[in-house]
Design an enzyme around this catalytic site. Structure first.
Site, mmCIF file in Angstrom:
data_model
loop_
_atom_site.group_PDB
_atom_site.id
_atom_site.type_symbol
_atom_site.label_atom_id
_atom_site.label_comp_id
_atom_site.label_asym_id
_atom_site.label_seq_id
_atom_site.Cartn_x
_atom_site.Cartn_y
_atom_site.Cartn_z
ATOM 1 N N TRP A 77 0.822 -1.221 0.000
ATOM 2 C CA TRP A 77 0.000 0.000 0.000
ATOM 3 C C TRP A 77 0.853 1.267 0.000
ATOM 4 O O TRP A 77 0.327 2.366 -0.114
ATOM 5 C CB TRP A 77 -0.943 -0.007 1.206
ATOM 6 C CG TRP A 77 -1.918 -1.141 1.198
ATOM 7 C CD1 TRP A 77 -2.111 -2.051 0.192
ATOM 8 C CD2 TRP A 77 -2.850 -1.490 2.235
ATOM 9 N NE1 TRP A 77 -3.100 -2.949 0.547
ATOM 10 C CE2 TRP A 77 -3.571 -2.624 1.795
ATOM 11 C CE3 TRP A 77 -3.144 -0.957 3.488
ATOM 12 C CZ2 TRP A 77 -4.567 -3.226 2.564
ATOM 13 C CZ3 TRP A 77 -4.140 -1.546 4.260
ATOM 14 C CH2 TRP A 77 -4.841 -2.674 3.806
ATOM 15 N N GLU A 101 12.015 1.983 -3.954
ATOM 16 C CA GLU A 101 11.764 3.342 -3.441
ATOM 17 C C GLU A 101 12.618 3.624 -2.209
ATOM 18 O O GLU A 101 13.015 4.761 -1.968
ATOM 19 C CB GLU A 101 10.265 3.526 -3.161
ATOM 20 C CG GLU A 101 9.496 3.712 -4.465
ATOM 21 C CD GLU A 101 8.063 3.213 -4.459
ATOM 22 O OE1 GLU A 101 7.480 3.073 -3.370
ATOM 23 O OE2 GLU A 101 7.523 2.952 -5.549
ATOM 24 N N SER A 148 3.385 -2.371 -12.192
ATOM 25 C CA SER A 148 2.159 -2.110 -12.961
ATOM 26 C C SER A 148 1.332 -3.365 -13.222
ATOM 27 O O SER A 148 0.805 -3.559 -14.326
ATOM 28 C CB SER A 148 2.495 -1.403 -14.281
ATOM 29 O OG SER A 148 3.105 -0.151 -14.015
ATOM 30 N N GLY A 168 1.414 -2.761 -6.365
ATOM 31 C CA GLY A 168 1.321 -1.455 -5.721
ATOM 32 C C GLY A 168 -0.056 -0.858 -5.932
ATOM 33 O O GLY A 168 -1.020 -1.184 -5.236
ATOM 34 N N GLY A 169 -0.170 0.025 -6.940
ATOM 35 C CA GLY A 169 -1.402 0.789 -7.180
ATOM 36 C C GLY A 169 -2.677 -0.043 -7.162
ATOM 37 O O GLY A 169 -3.675 0.345 -6.529
HETATM 38 P P1 PGA Z 1 2.945 -0.684 -8.926
HETATM 39 O O1 PGA Z 1 4.018 -0.856 -7.716
HETATM 40 O O2 PGA Z 1 2.124 -1.953 -8.977
HETATM 41 O O3 PGA Z 1 2.117 0.525 -8.540
HETATM 42 O O4 PGA Z 1 3.722 -0.487 -10.185
HETATM 43 C C1 PGA Z 1 4.711 -2.055 -7.540
HETATM 44 C C2 PGA Z 1 5.645 -1.960 -6.355
HETATM 45 O O5 PGA Z 1 6.308 -0.932 -6.166
HETATM 46 O O6 PGA Z 1 5.746 -2.912 -5.553
#
Ligand code: PGA
Length: 259
Positions: free
Chosen positions: A12, A103, A215, A235-236
């Site tokens: 998240w 990140e 993604s 992620g998203g």
């Molecule tokens: P995303 O992020 O699905 O928004 O591309 C993936 C992640 O950073 O684990």
């Protein structure tokens, strides 16, 4: 492959306060109760401040989803303002830790050394780790992604004993695919899965699960699950119950067919 279970983790990131997190967890619970994903292990990685509330909902409503931490400090305790320790998180029900998410590496200066120290601290505490690796666009365009990811894997895993290695799952997350809406193609995932499986077999980790992240949505999940990976870091699309559970279903359907 037939006995294997997939693993899907919803990261998240820095989204959802504890009220929103509770709401999302309850919605996931309703959808999963209605149609469980029998071949998929599911984890969510909420912000630290949401963990306690999410853990209560998971427990009281018996939702088959585990807790993962997005990050952790490699020290046991002490003068590390703003940081959180492994024992603080396990006390809240966390049993898996993301280590070295890109990140953290790019925006918060997490070096390969710190990634290695954190990985070691997690497995020494007998907890599970998901080691994140992946190249940026520059490395990819220079054609050096295989070597780059191999180095990331070896530098983090080398110091671990065979028993500790069993606690590690690896996630391949190319930076250019994270949050961009442009996931890696089938071929790109297949190629890297092959390179990484070779490295993992040299490291005596052939049985470990390999995840892809970047993604992911329900459509590309069913394509990519056939390309040599055992699941996804999402992620998203993990921020909405419907889109996250749609991914779980897509993966579950593929695994059900393989049985
Ligand atoms: P995303 O992020 O699905 O928004 O591309 C993936 C992640 O950073 O684990």
């Amino acid at each position: 492959m037939s006995e294997r279970r997939a693993l899907v983790v919803g990261n998240w990131k820095m989204n959802l306060d504890f009220v929103e997190a509770v709401h999302l967890t309850q919605q996931m619970g309703v959808l999963l109760r209605h149609e469980p994903a029998g071949y998929v292990d599911v984890l969510v990685a909420p912000p630290f401040v949401d963990l306690r509330s999410v853990a209560s909902v998971l427990e009281s409503e018996r939702i088959p989803v585990g807790l993962c931490a997005q990050h952790v400090n490699d020290h046991e305790s002490g003068a590390h303002t703003g940081e959180t320790s492994i024992s603080m998180l396990t006390r809240l029900g966390v049993a898996t830790f993301l280590v070295g998410h890109s990140e953290r590496r790019t925006h918060y200066g997490m070096s390969d050394d710190v990634v290695g120290a954190t990985l070691l601290a997690v497995v020494r505490a007998a907890q599970r780790a998901i080691l994140c690796v992946g190249e940026d666009l520059e490395v990819r365009e220079a054609g050096e992604h295989g070597e780059f990811v191999t180095d990331q894997l070896e530098s983090a895993i080398r110091a671990l004993s065979p028993a500790q290695r069993e606690l590690v799952t690896v996630a391949y997350e190319p930076l250019w695919a994270i949050g961009t809406g442009r996931s890696a193609t089938d071929e790109e995932v297949r190629e890297m899965a092959q390179v990484m499986r070779e490295v993992l077999s040299r490291l005596d980790m052939s049985d470990g699960r390999l995840l892809y992240g970047g993604s992911i949505n329900a459509e590309n999940a069913s394509e990519l699950i056939g390309q040599g990976v055992d699941g996804f870091l999402v992620g998203g699309a993990s921020l909405k119950a419907e889109s996250f559970v749609a991914i779980l279903r897509a993966v579950d359907d593929c695994y059900a067919e393989l049985r």
